[in-house]
Design an enzyme around this catalytic site. Structure first.
Site, PDB file in Angstrom:
ATOM      1  N   SER A   1      -0.385  -0.132   3.633  1.00  0.00           N
ATOM      2  CA  SER A   1      -1.523   0.770   3.418  1.00  0.00           C
ATOM      3  C   SER A   1      -1.939   1.410   4.736  1.00  0.00           C
ATOM      4  O   SER A   1      -2.337   2.578   4.778  1.00  0.00           O
ATOM      5  CB  SER A   1      -2.695   0.004   2.807  1.00  0.00           C
TER       6      SER A   1
ATOM      7  N   ASP B   1       7.357   0.810   9.235  1.00  0.00           N
ATOM      8  CA  ASP B   1       6.423   1.251   8.191  1.00  0.00           C
ATOM      9  C   ASP B   1       6.091   2.744   8.243  1.00  0.00           C
ATOM     10  O   ASP B   1       6.095   3.431   7.222  1.00  0.00           O
ATOM     11  CB  ASP B   1       5.127   0.439   8.266  1.00  0.00           C
TER      12      ASP B   1
END
Ligand code: GLA
Length: 372
Positions: A116, A161
């Protein structure tokens, strides 16, 4: 009467990710194989109309909070830092970023091991690049987004990521070589009979609590002992000899995980290319066992999800992301996903765990594809 300056808004959108395989290999300069999720973070940038200087205003739709950050400075770990950190990292690199307002709206579950934070950082850099006309390259965007995480928030994560969030493509997994950061987009679209199920174990994973940094330090120490730049340099054939040269049992386990995991990523890529789903499943499950037994980053809720998936028809299943909770992926026969949901509820109730959430996913577009 002076006319109000025109208000221009720019939106950046970037997704969360699921790493199919290749866990804790990125900071060892190895391989990872993530896909982008359909769940995305959206950051809307406009000129700031309040305050003075170079401050920024950051709002979160989900938290219903607004923060005025007059002087974005590294070291503060708060939700707004993912946005402020990108502004800071761009300014550090000499880019002129004016006083801006950022509105953050994200669908990516926090603490689910689905990046996230990288989704927010990536959406922010995309929005600022367009808003300020910076003309950043995809690699510069990824560097800035990662710098926000590493240098502003102080979380020592690897290069996966943000690159997954920005660079992934629809119906493809991203093979990222974390040594030279080269990429290969590997087609990944399951037949209708198979589904990638995501089990949110409701045990929030946290990267800032020291376990992650300890693993990273152990790998670096082992690489020093073995006289290599990074554990990437140990191949499966070198493993027995390398392990024999380590005195520290913990380092033996960590090295065994990293070396075998790199080999599993390449095996998974071959399985994807051949659409050999049983082999892919087997490799996923082997990765989980290695994370559980050698890297020691799984927890009972996660192991239970994997065991339950395997008992209900999964071809393979593993935890994804940094560890200690988060999300488990399972390669399921499509007609058994409902059965898995019911079985997980029962298994979790029996063990006194909070009921997990089950969703399904396919490889979706990364932020750069979305912004085209
Ligand atoms: C987290 C980090 C990544 C990677 C994974 C483990 O998601 O942000 O850089 O190290 O853990 O594979």
């Amino acid at each position: 009467m002076t006319e109000a300056a025109p208000r221009t808004e720019t939106v950046g959108v970037s997704p969360g990710r699921v790493n199919l395989i290749g866990e804790h290999t990125d900071y060892n300069e190895g391989y990872v194989l993530p896909i982008a999720l359909g769940e995305r973070a959206r950051v809307t940038i406009s000129p700031r109309t309040t305050g003075g200087g170079d401050g920024i205003t950051v709002s979160s739709v989900q938290l219903d909070e607004t923060v005025e950050v007059e002087d974005p400075t590294p070291g503060e770990h708060a939700w707004w830092g993912y946005v402020a950190g990108v502004v800071w990292a761009l300014r550090e690199r000499g880019h002129q970023i004016g006083p801006v307002t950022a509105v953050l709206d994200s669908e990516v579950p926090v603490g689910g091991g689905l990046s996230s934070s990288a989704a927010i950082e990536s959406a922010t850099v995309l929005a600022l690049d367009a808003h300020e006309g910076l003309g950043l390259s995809p690699e510069e965007m990824a560097e800035v987004a990662q710098a926000a995480e590493n240098d502003f928030l102080g979380v020592p994560t690897g290069p996966m990521d943000q690159r997954a969030s920005l660079w992934c493509r629809t119906d493809h997994a991203l093979l990222l070589d974390c040594r030279d950061l080269s990429t290969t987009h590997i087609p990944f679209a399951l037949p209708e009979s198979l589904t990638l199920a995501l089990v949110n174990t409701r045990s929030p994973h946290v990267l800032a609590d020291g376990h992650y940094a300890q693993r990273r330090d152990a790998c670096a120490a082992a690489a020093r002992t073995l006289g290599v730049r990074a554990l990437r340099d140990i191949g499966p054939d070198d493993l027995p000899d390398a392990l024999a040269r380590l005195d520290d049992d913990e380092q033996v386990r960590r090295v065994r995980h990293v070396v075998t995991e790199n080999a599993r990523v390449l095996e998974a890529v071959e399985a994807l290319r051949a659409e050999d789903w049983p082999t892919l499943g087997r490799v996923l499950t082997a990765s989980h066992a290695s994370m559980r037994d050698d890297y020691e980053i799984t927890v009972p809720t996660v192991d239970l999800a994997v065991e339950t998936a395997l008992a209900h028809g999964a071809l393979g299943s593993r935890m994804t992301g940094g560890g200690f909770g988060g999300t488990v992926i399972a390669l399921m026969p499509t007609d058994r996903v409902d059965e898995l949901t019911t079985a997980l509820e029962a298994a979790y109730v029996e063990r006194g765990f909070t009921t997990p959430g089950v969703s399904t996913s396919r490889a979706s577009a990364g932020g750069i594809e979305l912004s085209r």
